[in-house]
Design an enzyme around this catalytic site. Sequence first.
Site, short mmCIF file in Angstrom:
data_model
loop_
_atom_site.label_atom_id
_atom_site.label_comp_id
_atom_site.label_asym_id
_atom_site.label_seq_id
_atom_site.Cartn_x
_atom_site.Cartn_y
_atom_site.Cartn_z
N GLY A 187 0.86 -1.19 0.00
CA GLY A 187 0.00 0.00 0.00
C GLY A 187 0.89 1.23 0.00
O GLY A 187 1.92 1.25 0.66
N ARG A 191 0.30 -4.56 -5.70
CA ARG A 191 0.37 -5.86 -5.03
C ARG A 191 0.68 -6.82 -6.19
O ARG A 191 -0.01 -6.81 -7.20
CB ARG A 191 -0.96 -6.24 -4.40
CG ARG A 191 -1.61 -5.11 -3.60
CD ARG A 191 -1.33 -5.16 -2.14
NE ARG A 191 -2.10 -4.12 -1.44
CZ ARG A 191 -1.78 -3.64 -0.27
NH1 ARG A 191 -0.70 -4.06 0.37
NH2 ARG A 191 -2.52 -2.73 0.31
N ASP A 237 5.42 -5.12 5.57
CA ASP A 237 5.74 -6.50 5.91
C ASP A 237 5.92 -7.42 4.68
O ASP A 237 6.93 -8.10 4.54
CB ASP A 237 4.60 -7.00 6.83
CG ASP A 237 4.76 -8.44 7.22
OD1 ASP A 237 5.55 -8.70 8.13
OD2 ASP A 237 4.10 -9.30 6.60
N THR A 248 4.70 1.96 5.46
CA THR A 248 3.34 1.44 5.54
C THR A 248 2.60 2.19 6.64
O THR A 248 3.17 2.40 7.72
CB THR A 248 3.30 -0.07 5.84
OG1 THR A 248 1.98 -0.42 6.29
CG2 THR A 248 4.29 -0.49 6.92
N ASP A 272 0.39 1.05 8.39
CA ASP A 272 0.00 0.12 9.45
C ASP A 272 1.01 0.04 10.61
O ASP A 272 0.66 -0.39 11.71
CB ASP A 272 -0.16 -1.30 8.89
CG ASP A 272 -1.37 -1.42 7.98
OD1 ASP A 272 -2.11 -0.43 7.85
OD2 ASP A 272 -1.57 -2.50 7.40
N ASP A 280 3.39 -2.09 10.94
CA ASP A 280 3.39 -3.50 11.36
C ASP A 280 4.74 -4.18 11.16
O ASP A 280 4.82 -5.41 11.10
CB ASP A 280 2.28 -4.27 10.62
CG ASP A 280 2.47 -4.24 9.11
OD1 ASP A 280 3.36 -3.54 8.63
OD2 ASP A 280 1.70 -4.94 8.41
N ARG A 325 -4.32 -3.61 8.52
CA ARG A 325 -4.76 -4.90 7.98
C ARG A 325 -4.63 -6.03 9.00
O ARG A 325 -5.53 -6.83 9.17
CB ARG A 325 -3.94 -5.22 6.72
CG ARG A 325 -4.45 -6.39 5.95
CD ARG A 325 -3.66 -6.58 4.68
NE ARG A 325 -2.24 -6.36 4.92
CZ ARG A 325 -1.32 -6.44 3.98
NH1 ARG A 325 -1.66 -6.69 2.74
NH2 ARG A 325 -0.05 -6.26 4.26
P1 ADP Z 1 3.04 -4.49 2.41
O1 ADP Z 1 4.41 -4.51 1.88
O2 ADP Z 1 2.50 -3.09 2.59
O3 ADP Z 1 2.86 -5.36 3.63
P2 ADP Z 1 1.79 -6.60 0.84
O4 ADP Z 1 1.67 -7.56 1.96
O5 ADP Z 1 0.64 -6.52 -0.12
O6 ADP Z 1 2.06 -5.11 1.29
O7 ADP Z 1 3.09 -7.01 0.04
C1 ADP Z 1 3.50 -6.26 -1.10
C2 ADP Z 1 4.04 -7.19 -2.14
O8 ADP Z 1 5.21 -7.84 -1.62
C3 ADP Z 1 3.13 -8.34 -2.55
O9 ADP Z 1 2.14 -7.95 -3.48
C4 ADP Z 1 4.13 -9.28 -3.17
O10 ADP Z 1 4.50 -8.86 -4.45
C5 ADP Z 1 5.34 -9.11 -2.24
N1 ADP Z 1 5.35 -10.18 -1.23
C6 ADP Z 1 4.52 -10.32 -0.19
N2 ADP Z 1 4.79 -11.46 0.50
C7 ADP Z 1 5.80 -12.05 -0.15
C8 ADP Z 1 6.54 -13.26 0.03
N3 ADP Z 1 6.28 -14.08 1.06
N4 ADP Z 1 7.52 -13.55 -0.84
C9 ADP Z 1 7.80 -12.71 -1.86
N5 ADP Z 1 7.15 -11.56 -2.11
C10 ADP Z 1 6.17 -11.23 -1.26
O1 F6P Z 2 -1.23 -1.89 4.29
C1 F6P Z 2 -1.81 -0.63 4.32
C2 F6P Z 2 -3.30 -0.73 4.12
O2 F6P Z 2 -3.80 0.59 3.99
C3 F6P Z 2 -4.06 -1.47 5.22
O3 F6P Z 2 -4.26 -0.68 6.35
C4 F6P Z 2 -5.32 -1.86 4.49
O4 F6P Z 2 -5.89 -3.01 5.06
C5 F6P Z 2 -4.81 -2.14 3.10
O5 F6P Z 2 -3.60 -1.42 2.94
C6 F6P Z 2 -5.75 -1.76 2.00
O6 F6P Z 2 -5.19 -2.18 0.80
P1 F6P Z 2 -5.71 -1.79 -0.64
O7 F6P Z 2 -5.15 -0.45 -0.96
O8 F6P Z 2 -5.12 -2.85 -1.52
O9 F6P Z 2 -7.19 -1.79 -0.61
#
Ligand code: ADP
Ligand code: F6P
Length: 322
Positions: free
Chosen positions: A11, A72, A103, A125, A127, A129, A171
Amino acid sequence: MIKIAVLCSGGDSQGMNTCVQTIVNMASVHGIMVMGVRRGFQGLIEDDLVELTRESVEHIGNLGGCFLKVSRCPEFKTPEGVKKGYDVLLKNRIDYLIVIGGDGSYRGAIELSELGAKVLTIPGTIDNDLFYTDRSLGFDTAVNNAVRAIDNIRQTMEANNRGLIVEVMGRNCGHIALNVGVIVGAHSLAVREVNTTIEDIVSDVKQCLQKGILSPIVVVSEAVDYSIDEVKKAVEEKCGIECRSTVIGYLQRGGEPSVLDRLFAIQFGINAIELITKSVYNVALGVRNNNIFYMKLEDVYNLDDEFNKLLYRQLRNLHNLK
Ligand code: ADP
Ligand code: F6P
């Protein structure tokens, strides 16, 4: 000449633009070339890179959103996807990659480093987190935005003697909810970390009504496993008060970064380039006690969530809640 790439992932969060701008400006001081990867890991896989110059990032420092765009990318969660990304780095002769994200993005960054990429990560982020760091970019702005929204909504709730049930983002964790709850003086705070149930919320609201509070505010974290509509129904039925429920949602993720997010974004950007000039890589930058530090990337997940239970209890004490 050293050539680096930077991407923002997951995000978007306020401060990402400020950080990219600082990386580019600081890199130019050291004669380092910077490629921006558009759309996070999706753009990496698709070889969507563009050179960034001082001129191209001149006006982004105070903007929310993400100039490079985020995504994502499910494909990056597969070994084949990571390999594609790694090959793009090799093809473009990228010496170091800076990943700004949360994360999930960190997991992707670690996978790339395991293939041989030299990676540095910066927490971005709303969050908050990533538990190895006190703060991630966007968290402070998101909390400010949510507080401002609730301050507005409460005026109309109070004018009508209504209760407010408000959902804030996060999230998987309740850090935004806790901070927002404390600042607005929530009469009940529902977070996953202490397993708040709907019955707990009803009990809190009843206690506040008995003390003469006419417009109780309930702050609910997105991460709990019930909806604010279920909370509203239960509170209205069991407490006999009219309520309104609202999700603050993306208002939290929009708008200019706060000065605090900008300050940390600038420090992260400067420190990342300084580390690169010293050939330090596979590290995660973070903030501890307001100071920037870095640690081994592979160790970031060894730290547990330090949900501030003391602050949570103090909020309850403030309203003398059982
Ligand atoms: P954030 O980084 O804000 O936590 P996401 O959890 O959506 O957001 O992760 C962002 C992107 O990081 C995912 O769409 C994916 O491309 C990559 N990613 C997430 N988890 C993994 C993983 N276990 N291994 C490799 N890439 C990952
Ligand atoms: O990770 C940041 C965040 O804003 C969370 O707080 C929320 O659950 C999520 O992203 C929303 O994601 P999207 O923009 O894909 O709807």
